[in-house]
Write a protein that holds these residues in place. Structure first.
Motif, PDB file in Angstrom:
ATOM      1  N   GLU A 160      -0.476   0.624  -9.450  1.00 27.85           N
ATOM      2  CA  GLU A 160       0.853   0.282  -8.929  1.00 27.85           C
ATOM      3  C   GLU A 160       1.591   1.560  -8.512  1.00 27.85           C
ATOM      4  O   GLU A 160       2.176   1.627  -7.428  1.00 27.85           O
ATOM      5  CB  GLU A 160       1.627  -0.462 -10.032  1.00 27.85           C
ATOM      6  CG  GLU A 160       3.098  -0.694  -9.773  1.00 27.85           C
ATOM      7  CD  GLU A 160       3.361  -1.952  -8.962  1.00 27.85           C
ATOM      8  OE1 GLU A 160       2.374  -2.634  -8.636  1.00 27.85           O
ATOM      9  OE2 GLU A 160       4.533  -2.235  -8.654  1.00 27.85           O
ATOM     10  N   TYR A 161       1.547   2.550  -9.376  1.00 28.42           N
ATOM     11  CA  TYR A 161       2.148   3.854  -9.063  1.00 28.42           C
ATOM     12  C   TYR A 161       1.568   4.423  -7.766  1.00 28.42           C
ATOM     13  O   TYR A 161       2.302   4.856  -6.875  1.00 28.42           O
ATOM     14  CB  TYR A 161       1.897   4.821 -10.228  1.00 28.42           C
ATOM     15  CG  TYR A 161       2.184   6.272  -9.909  1.00 28.42           C
ATOM     16  CD1 TYR A 161       3.473   6.785 -10.022  1.00 28.42           C
ATOM     17  CD2 TYR A 161       1.162   7.126  -9.495  1.00 28.42           C
ATOM     18  CE1 TYR A 161       3.736   8.118  -9.708  1.00 28.42           C
ATOM     19  CE2 TYR A 161       1.413   8.442  -9.182  1.00 28.42           C
ATOM     20  CZ  TYR A 161       2.708   8.941  -9.285  1.00 28.42           C
ATOM     21  OH  TYR A 161       2.964  10.247  -8.970  1.00 28.42           O
ATOM     22  N   GLY A 162       0.244   4.396  -7.634  1.00 23.80           N
ATOM     23  CA  GLY A 162      -0.423   4.969  -6.459  1.00 23.80           C
ATOM     24  C   GLY A 162      -0.017   4.273  -5.174  1.00 23.80           C
ATOM     25  O   GLY A 162       0.250   4.923  -4.157  1.00 23.80           O
ATOM     26  N   LEU A 163       0.063   2.955  -5.223  1.00 24.97           N
ATOM     27  CA  LEU A 163       0.440   2.188  -4.025  1.00 24.97           C
ATOM     28  C   LEU A 163       1.871   2.533  -3.595  1.00 24.97           C
ATOM     29  O   LEU A 163       2.137   2.732  -2.401  1.00 24.97           O
ATOM     30  CB  LEU A 163       0.312   0.691  -4.315  1.00 24.97           C
ATOM     31  CG  LEU A 163       0.264  -0.219  -3.090  1.00 24.97           C
ATOM     32  CD1 LEU A 163      -1.049  -0.061  -2.332  1.00 24.97           C
ATOM     33  CD2 LEU A 163       0.443  -1.689  -3.501  1.00 24.97           C
ATOM     34  N   LYS A 164       2.773   2.638  -4.571  1.00 24.23           N
ATOM     35  CA  LYS A 164       4.180   2.931  -4.262  1.00 24.23           C
ATOM     36  C   LYS A 164       4.344   4.341  -3.672  1.00 24.23           C
ATOM     37  O   LYS A 164       5.013   4.513  -2.659  1.00 24.23           O
ATOM     38  CB  LYS A 164       5.046   2.812  -5.516  1.00 24.23           C
ATOM     39  CG  LYS A 164       5.081   1.442  -6.142  1.00 24.23           C
ATOM     40  CD  LYS A 164       5.976   0.481  -5.383  1.00 24.23           C
ATOM     41  CE  LYS A 164       6.051  -0.859  -6.110  1.00 24.23           C
ATOM     42  NZ  LYS A 164       6.771  -1.876  -5.322  1.00 24.23           N
ATOM     43  N   ILE A 165       3.743   5.336  -4.315  1.00 19.52           N
ATOM     44  CA  ILE A 165       3.938   6.691  -3.757  1.00 19.52           C
ATOM     45  C   ILE A 165       3.184   6.823  -2.438  1.00 19.52           C
ATOM     46  O   ILE A 165       3.576   7.589  -1.575  1.00 19.52           O
ATOM     47  CB  ILE A 165       3.555   7.864  -4.696  1.00 19.52           C
ATOM     48  CG1 ILE A 165       2.084   7.827  -5.091  1.00 19.52           C
ATOM     49  CG2 ILE A 165       4.473   7.982  -5.892  1.00 19.52           C
ATOM     50  CD1 ILE A 165       1.609   9.199  -5.520  1.00 19.52           C
ATOM     51  N   GLY A 166       2.119   6.059  -2.257  1.00 19.88           N
ATOM     52  CA  GLY A 166       1.397   6.106  -0.981  1.00 19.88           C
ATOM     53  C   GLY A 166       2.267   5.645   0.170  1.00 19.88           C
ATOM     54  O   GLY A 166       2.334   6.296   1.212  1.00 19.88           O
ATOM     55  N   LEU A 167       2.957   4.530  -0.048  1.00 18.79           N
ATOM     56  CA  LEU A 167       3.849   4.010   0.993  1.00 18.79           C
ATOM     57  C   LEU A 167       5.019   4.974   1.200  1.00 18.79           C
ATOM     58  O   LEU A 167       5.383   5.289   2.342  1.00 18.79           O
ATOM     59  CB  LEU A 167       4.338   2.605   0.616  1.00 18.79           C
ATOM     60  CG  LEU A 167       5.201   1.879   1.652  1.00 18.79           C
ATOM     61  CD1 LEU A 167       4.513   1.813   3.014  1.00 18.79           C
ATOM     62  CD2 LEU A 167       5.542   0.464   1.173  1.00 18.79           C
ATOM     63  N   GLY A 168       5.572   5.480   0.097  1.00 19.06           N
ATOM     64  CA  GLY A 168       6.662   6.460   0.191  1.00 19.06           C
ATOM     65  C   GLY A 168       6.224   7.715   0.930  1.00 19.06           C
ATOM     66  O   GLY A 168       6.963   8.257   1.758  1.00 19.06           O
ATOM     67  N   PHE A 169       5.004   8.164   0.647  1.00 17.93           N
ATOM     68  CA  PHE A 169       4.453   9.351   1.307  1.00 17.93           C
ATOM     69  C   PHE A 169       4.413   9.152   2.820  1.00 17.93           C
ATOM     70  O   PHE A 169       4.763  10.041   3.604  1.00 17.93           O
ATOM     71  CB  PHE A 169       3.039   9.600   0.772  1.00 17.93           C
ATOM     72  CG  PHE A 169       2.323  10.770   1.401  1.00 17.93           C
ATOM     73  CD1 PHE A 169       2.474  12.048   0.891  1.00 17.93           C
ATOM     74  CD2 PHE A 169       1.487  10.595   2.492  1.00 17.93           C
ATOM     75  CE1 PHE A 169       1.812  13.126   1.461  1.00 17.93           C
ATOM     76  CE2 PHE A 169       0.821  11.657   3.071  1.00 17.93           C
ATOM     77  CZ  PHE A 169       0.992  12.933   2.550  1.00 17.93           C
ATOM     78  N   GLN A 170       3.989   7.957   3.255  1.00 13.91           N
ATOM     79  CA  GLN A 170       3.845   7.718   4.693  1.00 13.91           C
ATOM     80  C   GLN A 170       5.214   7.637   5.367  1.00 13.91           C
ATOM     81  O   GLN A 170       5.379   8.104   6.497  1.00 13.91           O
ATOM     82  CB  GLN A 170       3.044   6.436   4.930  1.00 13.91           C
ATOM     83  CG  GLN A 170       2.713   6.181   6.385  1.00 13.91           C
ATOM     84  CD  GLN A 170       1.981   7.327   7.052  1.00 13.91           C
ATOM     85  OE1 GLN A 170       0.933   7.755   6.594  1.00 13.91           O
ATOM     86  NE2 GLN A 170       2.540   7.896   8.128  1.00 13.91           N
ATOM     87  N   ILE A 171       6.185   7.063   4.680  1.00 10.04           N
ATOM     88  CA  ILE A 171       7.545   7.016   5.244  1.00 10.04           C
ATOM     89  C   ILE A 171       8.089   8.434   5.365  1.00 10.04           C
ATOM     90  O   ILE A 171       8.669   8.806   6.393  1.00 10.04           O
ATOM     91  CB  ILE A 171       8.461   6.127   4.371  1.00 10.04           C
ATOM     92  CG1 ILE A 171       7.964   4.678   4.439  1.00 10.04           C
ATOM     93  CG2 ILE A 171       9.912   6.218   4.835  1.00 10.04           C
ATOM     94  CD1 ILE A 171       8.635   3.737   3.468  1.00 10.04           C
ATOM     95  N   ALA A 172       7.864   9.246   4.323  1.00 16.06           N
ATOM     96  CA  ALA A 172       8.290  10.645   4.379  1.00 16.06           C
ATOM     97  C   ALA A 172       7.592  11.368   5.536  1.00 16.06           C
ATOM     98  O   ALA A 172       8.169  12.235   6.195  1.00 16.06           O
ATOM     99  CB  ALA A 172       7.983  11.337   3.051  1.00 16.06           C
ATOM    100  N   ASP A 173       6.345  10.998   5.797  1.00 12.00           N
ATOM    101  CA  ASP A 173       5.580  11.571   6.903  1.00 12.00           C
ATOM    102  C   ASP A 173       6.223  11.204   8.245  1.00 12.00           C
ATOM    103  O   ASP A 173       6.343  12.051   9.131  1.00 12.00           O
ATOM    104  CB  ASP A 173       4.152  11.007   6.856  1.00 12.00           C
ATOM    105  CG  ASP A 173       3.100  12.034   7.245  1.00 12.00           C
ATOM    106  OD1 ASP A 173       3.114  13.136   6.662  1.00 12.00           O
ATOM    107  OD2 ASP A 173       2.292  11.726   8.134  1.00 12.00           O
ATOM    108  N   ASP A 174       6.605   9.956   8.384  1.00 12.88           N
ATOM    109  CA  ASP A 174       7.306   9.503   9.597  1.00 12.88           C
ATOM    110  C   ASP A 174       8.590  10.301   9.806  1.00 12.88           C
ATOM    111  O   ASP A 174       8.920  10.699  10.927  1.00 12.88           O
ATOM    112  CB  ASP A 174       7.691   8.017   9.480  1.00 12.88           C
ATOM    113  CG  ASP A 174       6.508   7.078   9.699  1.00 12.88           C
ATOM    114  OD1 ASP A 174       5.391   7.575   9.949  1.00 12.88           O
ATOM    115  OD2 ASP A 174       6.710   5.853   9.629  1.00 12.88           O
TER     116      ASP A 174
END
Lengths: 307, 307
Positions: free
Chosen positions: B221-235
């Motif tokens: 669950e942690y990995g999925l959340k930071i993964g999505l957050g990481f991609q938004i930060a990338d955008d």
């Protein structure tokens, strides 16, 4: 067994492989265009020789095919199919026809073909990891497949093949390179690009059947020999058969200046070499009795094929 | 821990990953140009965030990294690297710069880049099958990686991303599609293309550490959340940072008409969403005590990164 009898054997195995491929694809949640492109390439009418070899080698050892060998055969066919999709790309062999249909990048587009190849390759390993009964067997099969298809196997052959094409396009292959050097290069390409996948098919079938060391080594030797013979027969067919017979563009290798056996050692010597490899493949089967007759028949049939 | 302290933690993990990658590549018999291209792409200065996540999740569970987690981290990084090589191809995102260097197809050629990507993907599975200590662990890791990287994961995201680009090039994204529809599409792309690989990193680390069900689910669950957050930060970074900071072409997504979070919901809301995901990621770590502090720090650090 007659040649017709053998063809029926091959068709029966191909049906089994096609059923497994359909089931594996249908049971996976894959969306839209990607699933369509994967289905399109997997359902194209391939001969399924490599996959059939997995099943036959399992039969030779265990007397019948089993669940693991069916999964292994499908996984190997999936990897073979991915390699065709990528091979046909404009930046690679640039071929518009495959298995009698438009190549994947013509039917869809280049990006879809790149991703479809990637998806198939990944799926093959997923299938082995998830569907094989015993983890120790799964790990052996994945190791064999990854080594045969990877950078010290099929991909090394594809890479060398592309470089040979570059040389071929610059100058006539035969006249400017020492025959022995180019023969070595040719053998390197064919062993890596084709023969190691045939060897892998035999190895996977042997593992699924629970082969002992002698059986395993014998079948691997057999697979490597018929794999090389198969590719030489393919080179011969590229010169002598029509596009319709082949299901792909005929005469393309010669035109691309590729180093092929007929171009390098001549047609007659190529036929002799293919025959010699079939004989050696049959010799490798010495540890087996009549249960390996289909494999013996396969060695001969591969030389006599017209497509 | 300060941000600088965290950066040092990440660098130490990156060094470990780089050493493993070098060892794995050196120990394999790969010829000529192919090995050079594989080394070139693997040695490019990546941040190794995904691989570090494997190691940290193993540490959280077992108190230390172990052999299996080092192999798993390297395998995941190899798969991530292959995806970048193929993503950069002219038929895909068509990017000349990657990790501060020429992209693989610019440094070599397109065919080499296609085959290098294929070789890396295959190598990742070989490495897991061959180097992980226990077959049951190897099979679990291969299943996780193949699912996350395959046609129901990363490749589905890449495919949808390309289609979104087509839409974006035809018309302004925001004005002609219902906001909720495009937000769903955007989440689909980011979850599949990026978040599932982060989830996979966490899952692999958890498996290598011998996690129980509660620990495993919490880390996933942690990995999925930071993964999505990481991609938004990338955008967000694609809009605000320079090419030099990013090591790849900046502003490219906006120019290509890609559906990005800042383009669809605006910059402020994007930052809020990334922050919310970091908070949720930290909440997911509730079963753990101070041993998960590095993971908590990572959730915050990903939002504050400048490259």
């Amino acid at each position: 067994m007659s040649n017709t009898g053998f063809d029926i054997q091959l068709q029966l195995k191909a049906q089994l492989v096609n059923n497994t491929l359909r089931r594996l694809l249908a049971s996976r949640q894959i969306d839209g265009d990607l699933k369509e492109a994967m289905r399109y390439t997997l359902e194209a009418p391939g001969k399924r020789v490599r996959a059939a070899l997995v099943l036959w080698c399992c039969e030779v050892v265990e007397g019948r095919t089993n669940h693991n060998s069916e999964i292994a055969a499908a996984a190997l066919e999936i990897v073979h199919t991915y390699s065709l999709v990528h091979d046909d790309l404009p930046a690679m062999d640039d071929d518009d026809m495959r298995r009698g249909r438009s190549a994947c990048h013509k039917q869809f587009d280049e990006a879809t073909a790149i991703l479809t190849g990637d998806a198939l390759l990944t799926l093959a390993f997923e299938v082995l990891a998830e569907e094989i009964d015993e983890p120790t067997v799964a790990v052996k099969l994945i190791t064999e497949l990854a080594k045969a298809a990877g950078p010290a196997g099929m991909i090394a052959g594809q890479m060398a093949d592309l470089k040979a094409e570059e040389i071929g396009n610059r100058k006539p292959v035969v006249s400017e390179v020492e025959p022995s050097e180019i023969e070595n290069q040719l053998e390197y390409i064919h062993i890596n690009k084709t023969a190691k996948m045939f060897r892998c098919a035999a190895a996977m079938g042997a593992v699924c059947g629970g082969a002992g060391d002698t059986q395993f080594n014998s079948l691997c030797e057999y697979g490597l020999k018929i794999g090389l013979g198969f590719q030489i027969a393919d080179d011969i067919l590229d010169v002598s058969a029509s596009s319709e017979q082949l299901g792909k563009t005929a005469g393309k290798d010669a035109k691309a200046g590729k180093a092929t056996y007929p171009a390098v050692i001549g047609m007659e010597k190529s036929k002799q070499l293919a025959k010699k490899l079939a004989d050696e493949a049959i010799t490798a089967l010495q540890p087996f009795g009549p249960e390996a007759d289909t494999l013996r028949q396969l060695a001969t049939a591969l030389l006599q094929r017209t497509r």
